[in-house]
Scaffold this motif. Structure first.
Motif, PDB file in Angstrom:
ATOM      1  N   GLN A  10       0.829  -1.206   0.000  1.00  0.00           N
ATOM      2  CA  GLN A  10       0.000   0.000   0.000  1.00  0.00           C
ATOM      3  C   GLN A  10       0.871   1.267   0.000  1.00  0.00           C
ATOM      4  O   GLN A  10       0.598   2.216  -0.734  1.00  0.00           O
ATOM      5  CB  GLN A  10      -0.908  -0.011   1.228  1.00  0.00           C
ATOM      6  N   GLY A  14      -0.136   2.486  -3.305  1.00  0.00           N
ATOM      7  CA  GLY A  14      -1.368   3.215  -3.020  1.00  0.00           C
ATOM      8  C   GLY A  14      -2.646   2.393  -3.017  1.00  0.00           C
ATOM      9  O   GLY A  14      -3.736   2.966  -3.020  1.00  0.00           O
ATOM     10  N   SER A  15      -2.555   1.076  -3.036  1.00  0.00           N
ATOM     11  CA  SER A  15      -3.766   0.241  -2.948  1.00  0.00           C
ATOM     12  C   SER A  15      -3.396  -1.070  -2.262  1.00  0.00           C
ATOM     13  O   SER A  15      -2.214  -1.324  -1.999  1.00  0.00           O
ATOM     14  CB  SER A  15      -4.315  -0.052  -4.350  1.00  0.00           C
ATOM     15  N   GLU A  18      -3.684  -7.699  -4.750  1.00  0.00           N
ATOM     16  CA  GLU A  18      -4.725  -8.692  -5.111  1.00  0.00           C
ATOM     17  C   GLU A  18      -4.253 -10.124  -4.925  1.00  0.00           C
ATOM     18  O   GLU A  18      -5.062 -11.036  -4.821  1.00  0.00           O
ATOM     19  CB  GLU A  18      -5.150  -8.489  -6.574  1.00  0.00           C
ATOM     20  N   SER A  55      -0.267  -6.987  -7.603  1.00  0.00           N
ATOM     21  CA  SER A  55      -1.507  -6.646  -8.317  1.00  0.00           C
ATOM     22  C   SER A  55      -1.146  -6.331  -9.750  1.00  0.00           C
ATOM     23  O   SER A  55      -0.005  -5.924 -10.023  1.00  0.00           O
ATOM     24  CB  SER A  55      -2.146  -5.373  -7.736  1.00  0.00           C
TER      25      SER A  55
END
Ligand code: GLA
Length: 397
Positions: A10, A14-15, A18, A55
């Motif tokens: 993150q 920034g996320s 998955e 991801s």
């Protein structure tokens, strides 16, 4: 670990990731340099592993960003320009895998990933196979492809052989994939089968890093060539010999005069090792732990005398081990030329054994090392991305 991995992802991208994966390093317990001779090996997947969070990358640039959280180093991999390995670079293990997947017509989308590894680097515990197998699981998941475990192992090996330039066998990848808690892995590299063998109660593996970095690209390849030369000559004496697996210790001794002395000693190590794996496995089956430990000891002796893939520092670690309470057997583990020694010890003595080994090694070699107690662990798995506390592996095999 998983929390750190997700946070690391993150912070960098920034996320939330998955896909998560974990692949362990390994210890080779008996059967040194037998894998590429179609022999058998007893190894163990350990509780030190590579963890990856990934991801698909946003956009369609074909650029992958990979961050190693441990060394705080990063690489950008361009999916359209993969052909150039950079000497000694960890990015090669990822690029080489993608090249191998492309060869098999598997297209990988651009991705972002963070890595967190706990396998000591360049020590003989297969940090590279752990990276390959953890990354391969991620890449296959992102590509939406499932492959059998043996094919996964072969892709990792091909990456080493063709991209990194180390002509290694399949042991490291198979061990990383097929580990089982509380068990050794018995692998047969002619029939490509694996079996799990329970580790005797009351014993533990102590691992000592000699702090001599090993590099498997030159001397390893040379040893392999000597084995091939031996097979070539022995096939003339014994029809049907296709690999050192096909020769018994007695047959090898009977043919000694046909072989250059150095080639004979290299072959003797491998043939002896295959024999020790088989008799060692039998000893374990009968609960003869001392007999198993003795074979580990003989294995090291043969590494010193015949294969010459040990080094003075590892020899000292093994020697010191022999004098300590709780000692059952010790040897060099893995390719050799530095790296680690593995010691089978009585569990109740393990902690004192570790302390004494560290102290005596410092006194005799002037090198500070931290020893590790290693547990046998499960093989490589994709992990559940949403679980927050304890994650169960969900395999693709
Ligand atoms: C390295 C190689 C393996 C195996 C061992 C020695 O770890 O990668 O394939 O040959 O050395 O047994």
């Amino acid at each position: 670990m998983i929390t750190a991995l997700r946070q690391g992802f993150q912070e960098n991208f920034g996320s939330l990731p998955e896909v998560l994966s974990r692949a362990p390093g390994r210890l080779e317990i008996l059967g040194n340099h037998t894998d590429y001779n179609e022999g058998t090996v007893l190894s163990v997947a350990v509780d030190r592993a590579m963890h990856i969070a990934a991801s698909p990358a946003p956009g369609s640039s074909g650029l992958c960003r990979v961050v190693d959280l441990v060394s705080d180093s990063r690489r950008t991999i361009d999916l359209h320009s993969l052909e150039q390995p950079r000497k000694g670079d960890w990015g090669n293990y990822i690029k080489g895998l993608i090249v191998e997947l492309h060869r098999r017509e598997i297209r990988v989308p651009a991705f972002d990933a963070v890595l967190y590894g706990t396998v000591p680097l360049s020590a003989g515990m297969s940090s590279s196979a752990a990276l390959e197998m953890a990354m391969l699981l991620v890449l296959l998941k992102l590509a939406g492809v499932e492959l059998p475990w043996l094919e996964c192992a072969k892709i990792g090996q091909a990456c080493e052989n063709h991209y990194v330039g180390a002509n290694t066998g399949l042991l490291d990848q198979v061990s990383s994939l097929k580990g089982k808690k509380g068990h050794l892995i018995y692998s047969d590299f002619r029939h490509y089968t694996v079996d799990n063998v329970p580790i005797p109660q009351g014993t533990a593996f102590v691992v000592a890093n000699s702090m001599v970095k090993h590099n498997l690209t030159n001397e390893y390849n040379e040893r392999r060539e000597a084995c091939e030369e031996a097979v070539h000559i022995l096939a003339g004496a014994y029809p049907g010999v296709k690999a050192l697996r096909d020769v018994t210790v007695q047959q090898l001794h009977a043919a000694e005069k046909l072989l250059p002395p150095l080639v004979f000693r290299r072959a003797l190590h491998v043939v002896g090792e295959i024999d020790r794996v088989e008799t060692g496995r039998e000893a374990l089956r009968k609960g003869d732990i001392a007999g198993f430990g003795k074979r580990m000891q003989q294995s090291h002796q043969s590494s010193m005398e015949n294969f010459e893939n040990s080094c003075p520092e590892i020899d000292r670690l093994v020697e010191i081990g022999q004098t300590l309470p709780g000692y059952l057997g010790a040897r060099i583990s893995g390719g050799g030329f530095g790296g680690i020694s593995v010691h089978l010890v009585q569990s109740q003595d393990a902690q004192n054994y570790q302390k004494s080994l560290e102290k005596a090694y410092q006194e005799r070699c002037g090198i500070q090392t931290a020893t590790m107690l290693c547990q046998a662990d499960d093989g490589a798995r994709l992990l559940n991305c949403n679980a927050s506390v304890k994650l169960d592996g969900s395999g693709i095999f």
